[in-house]
Design a protein around this motif. Sequence first.
Motif, PDB file in Angstrom:
ATOM      1  N   ARG A   1       1.259  -9.854  10.216  1.00 25.85           N
ATOM      2  CA  ARG A   1       0.922 -10.652  11.433  1.00 25.85           C
ATOM      3  C   ARG A   1      -0.087  -9.541  12.338  1.00 25.85           C
ATOM      4  O   ARG A   1      -0.414 -10.108  13.089  1.00 25.85           O
ATOM      5  N   HIS A   2       0.058  -8.273  12.058  1.00 24.56           N
ATOM      6  CA  HIS A   2      -0.546  -7.543  12.706  1.00 24.56           C
ATOM      7  C   HIS A   2      -1.808  -6.670  12.063  1.00 24.56           C
ATOM      8  O   HIS A   2      -2.789  -6.179  12.810  1.00 24.56           O
ATOM      9  N   PHE A   3      -1.526  -6.493  10.684  1.00 26.05           N
ATOM     10  CA  PHE A   3      -2.734  -5.821   9.997  1.00 26.05           C
ATOM     11  C   PHE A   3      -2.958  -6.612   8.607  1.00 26.05           C
ATOM     12  O   PHE A   3      -2.231  -7.516   8.129  1.00 26.05           O
ATOM     13  N   ASP A   4      -4.090  -6.125   8.064  1.00 30.41           N
ATOM     14  CA  ASP A   4      -4.437  -6.818   6.821  1.00 30.41           C
ATOM     15  C   ASP A   4      -3.495  -6.639   6.152  1.00 30.41           C
ATOM     16  O   ASP A   4      -2.834  -5.611   6.015  1.00 30.41           O
ATOM     17  N   PRO A   5      -3.741  -7.255   4.681  1.00 27.82           N
ATOM     18  CA  PRO A   5      -2.742  -7.164   3.515  1.00 27.82           C
ATOM     19  C   PRO A   5      -2.589  -5.641   2.937  1.00 27.82           C
ATOM     20  O   PRO A   5      -1.591  -5.152   2.681  1.00 27.82           O
ATOM     21  N   ASP A   6      -3.890  -5.349   2.614  1.00 28.76           N
ATOM     22  CA  ASP A   6      -3.857  -3.579   2.241  1.00 28.76           C
ATOM     23  C   ASP A   6      -3.180  -2.854   3.088  1.00 28.76           C
ATOM     24  O   ASP A   6      -2.077  -1.965   2.692  1.00 28.76           O
ATOM     25  N   THR A   7      -3.430  -2.641   4.208  1.00 23.62           N
ATOM     26  CA  THR A   7      -2.918  -1.932   5.348  1.00 23.62           C
ATOM     27  C   THR A   7      -1.216  -2.304   5.428  1.00 23.62           C
ATOM     28  O   THR A   7      -0.514  -1.229   5.364  1.00 23.62           O
ATOM     29  N   ALA A   8      -0.981  -3.571   5.415  1.00 24.54           N
ATOM     30  CA  ALA A   8       0.378  -3.834   5.530  1.00 24.54           C
ATOM     31  C   ALA A   8       1.291  -3.069   4.090  1.00 24.54           C
ATOM     32  O   ALA A   8       2.320  -2.760   4.353  1.00 24.54           O
ATOM     33  N   ARG A   9       0.522  -3.426   3.102  1.00 29.48           N
ATOM     34  CA  ARG A   9       1.153  -2.618   1.804  1.00 29.48           C
ATOM     35  C   ARG A   9       1.258  -1.069   2.079  1.00 29.48           C
ATOM     36  O   ARG A   9       2.391  -0.407   1.760  1.00 29.48           O
TER      37      ARG A   9
END
Length: 184
Positions: free
Chosen positions: A137-145
Amino acid sequence: MATGHADPQRRERILAATLDQIAEEGVAGVSHRKVAARATVPLGSMTYHFTGIDHLLREAFTLFAEHIVAVFEQHLEHAGEPDQAREAVTDLIHALSEGPRRDLVLTQELYTLAARRPEYRELTHAWMGHSRRLLERHFDPDTARQLDALIEGLTLHRALDGAPHGRELTRQAVGRITAAAVLA
């Protein structure tokens, strides 16, 4: 009484007692008899509500995973701007690492089962999926991972360290991972 209908909270008490038993003695210490005694339910209730120990463990760990996802939601749901999201992640790491020792033990017990057994790996994948979606919700998928892994690692390190690092180091780590990776 054998049907469990007269006591609508019986199943929930059994699951809570199972998690308490795991936290105290590990998965190996779980038995129908011990959990029934801890939950103050008749032994027959165990087989009425659960087909066996594996069913009991999966349900208990599912309940625990839902609890941790709720902690993620509580910290991340009101973050708006990127700096608020970063601070929410920092708060989350400190809340998890300074929280109940029980949660840390249960997390590690689940990870150990997941490392050995695919059905528990599925449960941890679902848990990670929920936490990543909240982070996305706040960060792109790679960063979320990457953040999800950082949260797990720093939580464990802070919880087990005799002199855990402070909030500023956590904030720096979160900032480094998220510096160029905030959703617009």
